[in-house]
Design an enzyme around this catalytic site. Sequence first.
Site, PDB file in Angstrom:
ATOM      1  CB  CYS A 103     -39.979 -17.584 -10.344  1.00  0.00           C
ATOM      2  SG  CYS A 103     -39.243 -16.193  -9.500  1.00  0.00           S
TER       3      CYS A 103
ATOM      4  CG  HIS B 110     -43.661 -18.885  -9.435  1.00  0.00           C
ATOM      5  ND1 HIS B 110     -42.931 -18.929  -8.277  1.00  0.00           N
ATOM      6  CD2 HIS B 110     -43.597 -17.597  -9.872  1.00  0.00           C
ATOM      7  CE1 HIS B 110     -42.450 -17.719  -8.017  1.00  0.00           C
ATOM      8  NE2 HIS B 110     -42.828 -16.898  -8.976  1.00  0.00           N
TER       9      HIS B 110
ATOM     10  CE  LYS C  88     -47.531 -13.091  -7.782  1.00  0.00           C
ATOM     11  NZ  LYS C  88     -46.469 -12.476  -8.562  1.00  0.00           N
TER      12      LYS C  88
ATOM     13  CG  ASP D 278     -49.500 -20.940  -7.584  1.00  0.00           C
ATOM     14  OD1 ASP D 278     -50.102 -19.912  -7.229  1.00  0.00           O
ATOM     15  OD2 ASP D 278     -48.311 -20.943  -7.951  1.00  0.00           O
TER      16      ASP D 278
ATOM     17  CD  GLN E 293     -49.661 -14.414 -12.210  1.00  0.00           C
ATOM     18  OE1 GLN E 293     -50.431 -13.534 -12.597  1.00  0.00           O
ATOM     19  NE2 GLN E 293     -48.443 -14.133 -11.768  1.00  0.00           N
TER      20      GLN E 293
HETATM   21  C1  LIG Z   1     -48.025 -18.591 -10.508  1.00  0.00           C
HETATM   22  C2  LIG Z   1     -47.269 -18.019  -9.355  1.00  0.00           C
HETATM   23  N1  LIG Z   1     -47.105 -18.742  -8.250  1.00  0.00           N
HETATM   24  C3  LIG Z   1     -46.451 -18.280  -7.181  1.00  0.00           C
HETATM   25  C4  LIG Z   1     -45.899 -17.030  -7.189  1.00  0.00           C
HETATM   26  C5  LIG Z   1     -45.155 -16.556  -5.977  1.00  0.00           C
HETATM   27  O1  LIG Z   1     -45.753 -15.421  -5.433  1.00  0.00           O
HETATM   28  P1  LIG Z   1     -45.050 -14.692  -4.210  1.00  0.00           P
HETATM   29  O2  LIG Z   1     -43.680 -14.326  -4.658  1.00  0.00           O
HETATM   30  O3  LIG Z   1     -45.922 -13.506  -3.964  1.00  0.00           O
HETATM   31  O4  LIG Z   1     -45.048 -15.652  -3.082  1.00  0.00           O
HETATM   32  C6  LIG Z   1     -46.032 -16.222  -8.321  1.00  0.00           C
HETATM   33  C7  LIG Z   1     -45.403 -14.885  -8.385  1.00  0.00           C
HETATM   34  O5  LIG Z   1     -45.006 -14.425  -9.436  1.00  0.00           O
HETATM   35  C8  LIG Z   1     -46.738 -16.725  -9.424  1.00  0.00           C
HETATM   36  O6  LIG Z   1     -46.907 -16.002 -10.545  1.00  0.00           O
END
Ligand SMILES: Cc1ncc(COP(=O)(O)O)c(C=O)c1O
Length: 435
Positions: free
Chosen positions: A392, A149, A252, A226, A229
């Site tokens: 993203c 992401h 999430k 990260d 998910q």
């Molecule tokens: C794998 C992953 N990393 C990071 C993020 C970023 O999350 P946030 O926008 O809540 O900071 C997301 C959000 O879709 C994600 O799916």
Amino acid sequence: MVAPPAHLPSPAPALGNDEVLRIRNDFPILNRPVNGQPLVYLDSGATSQNPTSVLEAEQEFYEQRNAAVHRGAHHLAVEATDVFEDARETVAAFIGAGVDELIWTSNATEGLNLLSYSFLNASLPGAPAEAARFALGAGDRIVVTEMEHHANLIPWQQLAARTGATLDYIPVDDSGALDLEAAARLIGPRTRVLAFTHASNVLGTINPVNDLVALGRAVGALVVLDACQSAPHLELDVKALDVDFAVFSGHKMLGPTGIGGLYGRSELLNAMPPFLTGGSMITTVTMDRAGFLPSPQRFEAGTQRISQAVALAAAANYLTETGLARIHAWEATLGQRLVEGLEAIPGIRVLGPAAGRERIGLAAFDVAGVHAHDVGQFLDSRGIAVRVGHHCAQPLHRRLGLTASTRASTYLYNTTDDVDAFLDAVAGVRPYFNA
Ligand SMILES: Cc1ncc(COP(=O)(O)O)c(C=O)c1O
């Protein structure tokens, strides 16, 4: 007090439709119609819905305890501090962290920026000696993956550009997995940071954390996970995974927006330079310098997200009471049903692992001849909420030869009927658009 989940925990190994129907009663929003149809919410990978216990926890905080934490001498401030720190204990335990190892952030994105800015500060002239292990310079390498992401890519791009370090990435193979042979070649003695996602928000792939951590450990790299998910969907134990840092977002995992967490090993956090500075994170301040508190306060400058932290703890409790292993097993079933159903529809290309291979409970796909935005609108007109676009993850879409895709993502409140309603609707997309 906050009501417990209305459904009763069951010892069954996975949730089932009957239990999910009871779970749904805890989520008021799932009862509202959309475009005259019952809502089929398949966008939890972007943001999840909130059970009543979470909504009540936030409301109760404002109705009963609202005050700034840590500094007040009055009763409400003491109660607010207690529930805020209790929330930290609950959420830290939820991910297997020590209580001083969980820093509140706005979301995962802020957690990753906190790390990259702290490492940047460590790289500046005059940084304290104990921060040297975080300093990067020319010749150093940061390794990410091609499936990241943007939140776990751009902060590292920026850090590399500002310090003279180089950014490498582990490629994704045609099956949607990371190329581990390439990873072993890429991760070397100059690798200072290895940052990767636990589960892909596009492919659904669950990455082999142990293999990647072993590669990072062998060269002394800082390992960043990260967990955006994964934390909402499977039992996460950051200590067992042996990562140095991990990030996640509350919205999430049934919590409110505006709150997330950064886990860091305490000896690392206490040696890292702060990211944001100001009130609440200091020991002694003179007109020309300041001393900093240890973690977590060291990284929590200014008035914190108190009601959100309290509500996130209620979300963690809801997930724990339901059982993460059971949620994961149910979502794996839904994920397979999604993929098998999509693969059976002519003109659909599912991204990521094929049917029968492990994935989290989401599936992104391309519809031949129909743009993802049109697919999304078509589904929305039938009350079905999905995500469209690049999610993203532009480099990953480029690798897949696409600019956009459609993604359906499930959670503990989705039934097999939700998946089937979605599949029925997707089967109508290409005929509708004459594709
Ligand atoms: C794998 C992953 N990393 C990071 C993020 C970023 O999350 P946030 O926008 O809540 O900071 C997301 C959000 O879709 C994600 O799916």
